[in-house]
Design an enzyme around this catalytic site. Structure first.
Site, PDB file in Angstrom:
ATOM      1  N   TYR A   1       0.861  -1.182   0.000  1.00 30.73           N
ATOM      2  CA  TYR A   1       0.000   0.000   0.000  1.00 30.73           C
ATOM      3  C   TYR A   1       0.898   1.233   0.000  1.00 30.73           C
ATOM      4  O   TYR A   1       1.461   1.607   1.025  1.00 30.73           O
ATOM      5  CB  TYR A   1      -0.895  -0.026   1.237  1.00 30.73           C
ATOM      6  CG  TYR A   1      -2.163   0.780   1.153  1.00 30.73           C
ATOM      7  CD1 TYR A   1      -2.329   1.804   0.224  1.00 30.73           C
ATOM      8  CD2 TYR A   1      -3.228   0.516   2.020  1.00 30.73           C
ATOM      9  CE1 TYR A   1      -3.490   2.534   0.165  1.00 30.73           C
ATOM     10  CE2 TYR A   1      -4.399   1.242   1.971  1.00 30.73           C
ATOM     11  CZ  TYR A   1      -4.529   2.253   1.051  1.00 30.73           C
ATOM     12  OH  TYR A   1      -5.692   2.979   1.004  1.00 30.73           O
TER      13      TYR A   1
ATOM     14  N   LYS B   1      -2.302   4.993  -3.204  1.00 34.81           N
ATOM     15  CA  LYS B   1      -3.278   5.975  -2.734  1.00 34.81           C
ATOM     16  C   LYS B   1      -3.046   7.274  -3.509  1.00 34.81           C
ATOM     17  O   LYS B   1      -2.001   7.913  -3.379  1.00 34.81           O
ATOM     18  CB  LYS B   1      -3.113   6.215  -1.235  1.00 34.81           C
ATOM     19  CG  LYS B   1      -4.043   7.275  -0.676  1.00 34.81           C
ATOM     20  CD  LYS B   1      -5.503   6.864  -0.773  1.00 34.81           C
ATOM     21  CE  LYS B   1      -5.863   5.838   0.291  1.00 34.81           C
ATOM     22  NZ  LYS B   1      -7.300   5.497   0.273  1.00 34.81           N
TER      23      LYS B   1
ATOM     24  N   HIS C   1     -10.717  -3.460   2.433  1.00 29.25           N
ATOM     25  CA  HIS C   1     -10.219  -2.112   2.655  1.00 29.25           C
ATOM     26  C   HIS C   1      -9.461  -2.064   3.982  1.00 29.25           C
ATOM     27  O   HIS C   1      -9.645  -2.904   4.854  1.00 29.25           O
ATOM     28  CB  HIS C   1     -11.423  -1.161   2.685  1.00 29.25           C
ATOM     29  CG  HIS C   1     -11.157   0.168   3.297  1.00 29.25           C
ATOM     30  ND1 HIS C   1     -11.453   0.457   4.616  1.00 29.25           N
ATOM     31  CD2 HIS C   1     -10.650   1.308   2.775  1.00 29.25           C
ATOM     32  CE1 HIS C   1     -11.135   1.716   4.865  1.00 29.25           C
ATOM     33  NE2 HIS C   1     -10.652   2.255   3.773  1.00 29.25           N
TER      34      HIS C   1
END
Length: 424
Positions: free
Chosen positions: A147, A193, A320
């Protein structure tokens, strides 16, 4: 077996200056650790949000749990509904950052926080891993994804040290971040992101990642910060590079129009966050992949229900993540191991956690070849390090943060920043 004690401990742990569509992470992230004990000596652990509105609800519920049978989940639901109906909570969030900050999810958030702890206690009492209580494992190892975040080198707050990860604002810096994370944890897919820099800069970052990691599944998540025309244009540029395209637009109608225009698989944790929105999504043919989160979907068994619904309607499923510690990570892994449908590697913020700021005995948990491997210990298989818990609680008391507000933190860098979306 009955509950004999309930302990609620708010904590704060260091959080890097990670950028997102809502602003930037504050120097400390907030969580709440739940510890239950029964008259038989069995414990149950939970972890949830640490913002003031959630703490108000948690503390209001505690007196109603005295003497409860931890197998009485229907009784828990009734008590949760009663507390949410009767409790007035504080809320100074600038705008909804994610479903976790949405007051409309208070029942699901409060119930899930204790459902995990109840199920943990049940499984320990029965002498089985939590996944077995959930129906048994269909996989021993649950894959997670790297991530990536755009970020500054340090927080603007003068007393906060330089961040060990360094700055990431260019394609080369982001590739270096990915290399480090993959080398440490073995992840087999990458999520970025986005919604932070201009769309063209973010396209360049995805292209750089694709060049550096050929064939590795890539995802981008602008958190609803792109207008429909922008999302269509970027989608066409990234066609063939993405495993899926996550929440580029802020509404279900826009997501449906985007899918119709590009044919790309769209994922969401923003426009489908309950079963009413699930029904609307199937009618609109908007998103093809649902990113579950047991913290606001209503717990582990409701996540299993969502998985069955996705299977029934031919949708993909993954998970998530938000800033979290090991209890949440392991709870995610147990429910993910129990559902036949897990279409993609799950999200996790866990690699961003300072190794010295874990509250479970043994310290920071490890991924093996990009996955979390379930063991055979009863329940979640975790115990609380009480010294670490107390240290992080004192950090909570000292840090002064009581509710997450990425927008207010961003205005320390850019006083005129509004966070209005879509921005591009």
């Amino acid at each position: 077996m009955h509950l004999s004690s309930v302990k609620i401990t708010p904590i704060a742990f260091k959080d890097p200056p990670l950028l997102n569509a809502a602003g930037i992470h504050e120097p400390y992230a907030l969580r709440t650790i739940i510890e239950l004990e029964s008259d038989t000596g069995h414990i149950g652990l939970g972890e949830t949000y640490g913002d003031a509105p959630v703490l108000d609800l948690l503390h209001a519920l505690v007196p109603l749990l005295a003497g409860m049978n931890p197998f009485d989940l229907n009784g828990l639901r009734r008590r949760v509904q009663q507390v949410v109906d009767q409790t007035r909570v504080s809320d100074n969030t600038a705008f909804t950052l994610a479903p976790g900050t949405d007051p409309a999810k208070n029942v699901q958030k409060l119930y899930s926080a204790f459902e995990v702890a109840f199920l943990d206690m049940q499984a320990r009492y029965l002498g089985m891993p939590l996944v077995d209580l959930l129906g048994g494992r269909v996989r021993d190892a649950v894959p997670f994804s790297a991530y990536l975040f755009f970020k500054y080198a340090r927080h603007v707050d003068a007393d906060y040290p330089d961040d060990a990860w360094g700055e990431a604002l260019t394609p080369a810096q982001l590739v270096a971040q990915a290399e480090t994370m993959i080398a440490r944890h073995g992840f087999k897919s990458i999520k970025l992101k986005a919604g932070v820099l201009t769309p063209q800069e973010e396209v360049a970052c995805i292209q750089a990642l694709a060049d550096r990691f050929p064939g590795m599944p890539l995802r981008i998540d602008p958190n609803g910060n792109w207008a429909l025309d922008t999302a269509i244009d970027v989608g066409k540029q990234l066609d063939g590079l993405l495993e899926y395209y996550e929440d580029p637009c802020p509404t279900l109608a826009d997501m449906a129009a985007l899918h119709q225009a590009t044919g790309m698989p769209l994922a969401t944790n923003m426009v489908v966050t309950d079963l009413a929105q699930f029904r609307a999504n199937t009618m609109a043919q908007g998103c093809q992949i649902i990113l579950s989160d047991h913290h606001y979907w209503g717990g582990l068994r409701d996540t299993q229900l969502l998985a069955r619904m996705c299977e029934t309607f031919g949708l993909g499923l993954s998970m998530h993540s938000n800033s979290h510690l090991g209890i949440s990570l392991v709870a995610m892994a147990h429910v993910a191991a129990s559902v036949p449908l897990l279409s993609y590697a799950c999200d996790t913020h866990y690699p961003w956690l300072d190794p010295d700021e874990e509250v479970v005995v043994g310290g920071q948990l490890r991924f093996q070849d990009g996955a979390f491997v379930l063991g055979d210990a009863p329940g979640l298989g975790l115990e609380i390090d009480q010294d670490a818990l107390e240290r992080l609680h004192q950090q909570y008391l000292a840090c002064g943060i009581r509710s997450r507000n990425d927008a207010a933190q961003m205005r320390k860098y850019q006083p005129d920043w509004t966070g209005k979306a879509p921005r591009f």
